[in-house]
Design an enzyme around this catalytic site. Structure first.
Site, short mmCIF file in Angstrom:
data_model
loop_
_atom_site.label_atom_id
_atom_site.label_comp_id
_atom_site.label_asym_id
_atom_site.label_seq_id
_atom_site.Cartn_x
_atom_site.Cartn_y
_atom_site.Cartn_z
CD GLU A 1 -2.93 1.20 2.29
OE1 GLU A 1 -3.71 2.16 2.35
OE2 GLU A 1 -2.93 0.29 3.13
CG HIS B 1 -6.17 0.70 12.64
ND1 HIS B 1 -6.95 1.82 12.59
CD2 HIS B 1 -5.62 0.57 11.40
CE1 HIS B 1 -6.89 2.36 11.38
NE2 HIS B 1 -6.08 1.61 10.64
CD GLU B 2 -3.11 -2.03 10.64
OE1 GLU B 2 -3.60 -2.30 9.52
OE2 GLU B 2 -2.80 -0.87 10.97
CG HIS C 1 -7.89 -1.90 7.98
ND1 HIS C 1 -8.73 -1.05 7.30
CD2 HIS C 1 -6.85 -1.13 8.41
CE1 HIS C 1 -8.22 0.18 7.33
NE2 HIS C 1 -7.08 0.16 7.99
N GLY D 1 3.09 2.28 10.53
CA GLY D 1 2.80 1.69 11.83
C GLY D 1 2.51 0.21 11.68
CB ALA D 2 0.46 -2.08 11.63
CG MET D 3 0.06 -3.39 4.91
SD MET D 3 -0.86 -1.92 4.38
CE MET D 3 -2.14 -2.66 3.37
CD GLU D 4 -5.01 -2.20 5.71
OE1 GLU D 4 -5.62 -1.54 4.86
OE2 GLU D 4 -4.07 -1.73 6.37
CG ASN D 5 -0.24 -6.90 4.08
OD1 ASN D 5 -0.37 -6.03 3.22
ND2 ASN D 5 0.77 -6.90 4.93
#
Length: 950
Positions: free
Chosen positions: A254, A436-437, A440, A400-404
């Site tokens: 992303e 949060h992730e 998502h 911060g982080a990624m919701e893959n």
């Protein structure tokens, strides 16, 4: 995706610089756009960069020309180009026409331009073709990775009316990242210049390549594009696409990273099933091979070479956009658990990975994940949909982080936590970002954005959901609301006040990276909260249910979300839609009157904004009896839909004080119509308001008034008396929640104060705030110490009762009561250690802070509070010696732990010392400092830029 708060501002100042000290482009080490936004906060970042890297800053000033003042301000380091082929893309543009008809290679080259083009939301058209399924094979070798893909392509039914037989299909791909080795369509090798054209940013399939063979030639009924490319993750310093982080391979796609892995329509609207992802690598170096979805097969590869290679195959049955693709290969440790969903009763395997030496810090993240899954089922009826959920902590991760889907990738700062290395704030952040992730999975993954202009659709909604989750976990919605509004005002309000102000759904961009702003995230969450306020929780849930029912598996727009909310509740929200297109922070002015004869109270509200027509603003308010302090009208939501409206309350016995904008029900600035704040009313609300947020707000306004008066040389004894009275009432209120009390006793931050000024003098403002804090500390010194000692005694008693071997782990609890106690005690410490004008006071302050550090029963939280106080102490030799010894002790105790070393840099960067700039410069030469790691750079330069106004 959760972005790091430091990154947004810091990298603006230094992202394209090349410093003599470090000899490498920061744009490669830290790939954040150099023109994300520009406001007071960013000016501090530029100032910091200029101070730390003066030579390069001067060069940058000479070569940089800013030509835009709108939301697509400036030029990106990775140029974006005009749209073509009926969709947003990164292709060089042809002069005035698009490439819908076939063109020759020579025509394409002759009409391209190196000028970046602004992309507009109004110009969106659907992709002409749609990839419905993709398979990929990653053959990972040191120095080079081969990626073989199959893309199954069909005409896009949403592109009705397009002359499909004469339309190109543009696949995104960056030539500096990928090398094309082979290209076939349904087994036929494609001819360059006839069947396809390669540009620096796209592979353009011509109509001749997009025709299915006749039935007599083949049984194929679908186009299948086969590509073979080579990539070099080890050389990918943009941290976008597939890259090497230490000894681990990791991806970040992303917003537009997938195009650095292979050629693909890299846009969120193209949701495809990634049916088979095969990863092959050396087993000894990379024993863990992960991707999205469920693991279906793994084993050893039989090769003639001496190397031992293995593979894993993953499948994700749910369609997803390419930005959610993920791959991780490395030598990792992990913890695992299971969760059984409700009501489906499906058992999900949970596993969280990190470097082996950090596995003992993963338990809080696992607890947070299971809490998130349970909360989403209870509140929104949303279950997890795969059989496995993996999280990987990566040290060199720039977000911060990624919701893959099924494989979240996190910055280590938002996964690792234990009492010896993490503060209470760290624990809360881990819980919030894990939530949060996870959230998502439905708000972002199952239903995603049609295009990137709709980014707030997934991010604003998911931020709101994680805020509500955190509020429920900490057991105090008032405390959480205070924290969120403090963050909003410190970051987003300043963004709204500057030349980079933009609506939550921007109308154009030059670089997609510009969209990851506080406005899109934080203000976007406030817009979602207003839906929740207007429709009430039950109505909001009905709207969410309809939203998922209509759009599961699709890429949609903000208007689609608004329509679901309106239709589910049979209300008209067309006026509310103006929030999506209005930049800036609206104002609401108020005036009120009480008619004793009619026993009627009236409240007049007037709105002002950059909208061409009035906004739909929910104003939550209540009425407090002026004589008794009792609430006579409980919280009521007024709907301000006209420029000016008057609301009447009947049967009100006696004068009342209005409590307006309870729980900060709209992201606006509330001002008295007269321009003069009623100090008596503020003091009354600070003591009596039944709404916790507004009670805190009233006290903050009193503090602010005193700070401004002090800065301007005024000495209004009346204001000071109100502040002292409110402070003492709060200090001695033993029924108040400790965390709430800590916030109520805290002065507004300097950035919050700056938001209320037309012209900001940072030095005068910082000095005034410091003076007010010292005056309060002196006046209430004995009462502050009494409460400090009481809390210390309680904490010691608790530790003696619960301790087995005297270690921090035996007594440390991350529950609301324990966090509140530590937070309040540390606020008291900050007041008490601010009294240090005389040598004797300096020694007393240093001794108190040192004792606080050495006894730190609250683990890292207490150590950081003490070290923060000590880091700003100067004067007597013994005091400076205590400061330096504490800093050295903290560094030694860190024992190389990366996250603790980050804290060590940060605490010095925020120190209030006369020689702080020279200290920061020296720290940039410290062996542990590097610009190649985002967390380390932010800890020093980011903290200095954002937290040190002097």
């Amino acid at each position: 995706m959760r972005f790091s708060s430091y990154a947004v501002s810091l990298m603006i100042a230094i992202s394209s610089s090349r410093t003599a000290a470090f000899g490498s482009p920061l744009s490669k080490a830290l790939p954040i756009n150099s023109n994300r936004l520009y406001c007071h906060h960013q000016k501090q970042c530029f100032r910091a960069a200029a101070a730390l890297f003066p030579l390069e800053s001067d060069r940058r000033r000479k070569r940089t020309q800013l030509t835009k003042t709108g939301p697509s301000f400036g030029l990106s380091s990775s140029t974006l180009w005009k749209t073509r082929g009926g969709a947003f893309s990164t292709t060089p543009t042809t002069s005035s026409s698009t490439l819908l008809k076939s063109t020759t290679v020579e025509e394409t080259i002759s009409t391209t331009t190196d000028e970046p083009i602004e992309v507009f939301r109004k110009d969106y058209t659907p992709l002409p073709y749609h990839v419905t399924e993709i398979t990929m094979n990653f053959d990972i070798n040191d120095g080079c990775t081969t990626v073989t893909s199959e893309l199954f392509i069909q005409p896009n039914p949403k592109a009705a009316g397009l002359d499909i037989d004469n339309t190109d299909f543009c696949l995104d791909g960056e030539e500096d990242a990928i090398s094309l080795l082979e290209l076939k369509m349904n087994g036929r090798s494609l001819i360059k210049g006839i069947d396809y054209v390669l540009t620096p940013s796209q592979l353009i399939l011509k109509p001749s390549a997009l025709k299915l063979p006749t039935s007599s030639e083949s049984d194929d009924t679908m186009l299948c594009l086969q590509t073979v490319v080579q990539i070099k993750p080890e050389e990918n310093t943009q941290l976008s696409g597939l890259y090497k982080s230490g000894s681990m391979y990791c991806s970040q796609c992303e917003a537009m990273g997938f195009r650095r892995i292979t050629y693909y329509p890299d846009k969120p609207e193209n949701m495809a099933i990634f049916s088979k992802i095969r990863i092959e690598a050396d087993e000894e170096s990379y024993p863990v091979l992960l991707s999205n979805g469920n693991l279906v097969e793994s084993g050893k590869v039989n090769t003639s070479s001496s190397s031992k290679r293995h593979y894993s195959i993953w499948t994700d049955p749910f369609p997803k956009p390419s930005y959610l693709f993920a791959l991780v290969a490395g030598k990792l440790g992990s913890i695992s658990d299971t969760y059984t969903t409700s009501p489906s009763n499906q058992k999900v395997h949970l596993e969280i990975y990190s470097e082996p030496e950090n596995v003992h810090k993963l338990s809080h993240a696992m607890t947070s994940l299971k809490n998130s899954m349970k909360w989403d089922e209870d509140i929104f009826g949303l279950e997890y949909d795969l059989g496995v959920y993996n999280i990987v902590a990566v040290n060199d991760f720039n977000m911060g982080a990624m919701e893959n889907k099924g494989l979240n990738v996190f910055n280590t700062a938002y996964v690792l936590a234990d009492p010896k290395t993490a503060t209470d704030g760290d624990y809360e952040q881990v819980e919030a970002v894990i939530g949060h992730e996870y959230f998502h999975n439905w708000t972002g993954n199952r239903v995603t954005c049609r295009d990137w202009f709709q980014l707030t659709l997934k991010e604003g909604l998911t931020v709101f959901r994680d805020q509500e989750f955190s509020a429920d976990m900490m057991g105090s919605k008032d405390v959480k609301r205070i924290e969120d509004v403090r963050t909003l005002r410190a970051g987003q309000f300043s963004e709204d006040a500057g030349p980079m102000s933009h609506p939550i759904r921007p109308e154009s961009y030059i670089s997609m990276d510009n969209f990851y702003t506080a406005t899109v995230y934080s203000k976007g969450a406030e817009v979602i909260r207003m839906y929740h306020t207007l429709l009430k929780p039950e109505g909001f849930r009905k709207g969410m249910d309809l939203y998922f029912q209509r759009h599961d598996g699709s890429g949609v727009t903000c208007n689609d979300f608004r329509a679901a909310m309106a239709d589910a509740n049979n209300v008209d929200l067309s006026q509310f839609g103006r929030w999506y297109e209005t930049p800036g922070t609206p104002t609401v002015t108020y005036s009120h009157d009480y008619n004793s004869e009619k026993k009627m109270f009236s409240l007049t509200l007037t709105q002002g904004s950059l909208s061409l027509a009035p906004l739909h603003i929910p104003i939550a308010m209540g009425l407090i009896d002026a004589a008794t302090g009792n609430e006579v009208v409980s919280t009521t939501v007024l709907e301000l839909t006209e420029q000016t409206q008057t609301f009447y309350f009947e049967n009100v016995d006696g004068p009342v004080v209005p409590s307006i904008l309870r729980q900060f029900s709209a992201p606006v600035k509330l001002l008295p119509e007269s321009g003069t704040v009623d100090e008596e009313a503020l003091a009354f609300l600070a003591a009596n308001d039944t709404d916790g947020f507004n009670r805190w707000e009233a006290g903050q306004k009193l503090f602010s008034m005193l700070c401004f008066q002090t800065m301007n040389g005024n000495n209004d004894t009346k204001t000071r008396a109100h502040v002292y009275d409110a402070f003492e009432r709060t200090l001695l209120n033993y029924e108040m929640n400790n965390a709430m009390k800590a916030y109520a006793l805290s002065l507004p931050t300097e950035s919050t104060l700056a938001e209320e000024l037309d012209i900001v003098d940072p030095l005068s403002l910082a000095n005034a705030r410091g003076s007010v804090r010292k005056d309060i500390a002196r006046r209430f010194q004995s009462k502050l110490m009494d409460l400090y000692e009481k809390l210390t005694s309680e904490m010691n008693e608790s530790s003696n009762t619960g301790s087995h071997n005297g270690g921090v782990d035996d007594v440390f609890k991350v529950d609301a009561e324990s966090i509140g106690k530590r937070r309040l005690r540390n606020i008291l410490l900050s007041y008490l250690t601010s009294i240090r004008e005389t040598p004797a006071e300096q020694r007393t302050a240093a001794e108190l802070a040192t004792a606080h550090y050495e006894s730190a029963r609250g683990g890292m939280t207490d150590k950081m509070a003490a070290l923060t106080a000590l880091a700003s102490m100067h004067g007597e030799e013994t005091v400076e010696s205590a400061r330096d010894q504490a800093l050295q002790l903290f560094y030694d105790e860190a024992n190389g732990d990366a996250l603790v070393i980050n804290k060590w840099f940060a605490v010095q960067a925020s120190a209030d010392l006369p020689d702080v700039l020279n200290r920061i410069k020296n720290l940039t030469k410290h062996p542990d400092f590097t610009l190649s790691n985002p967390n380390r750079c932010r800890s020093l330069i980011g903290t200095f830029a954002s937290s040190n106004m002097k």
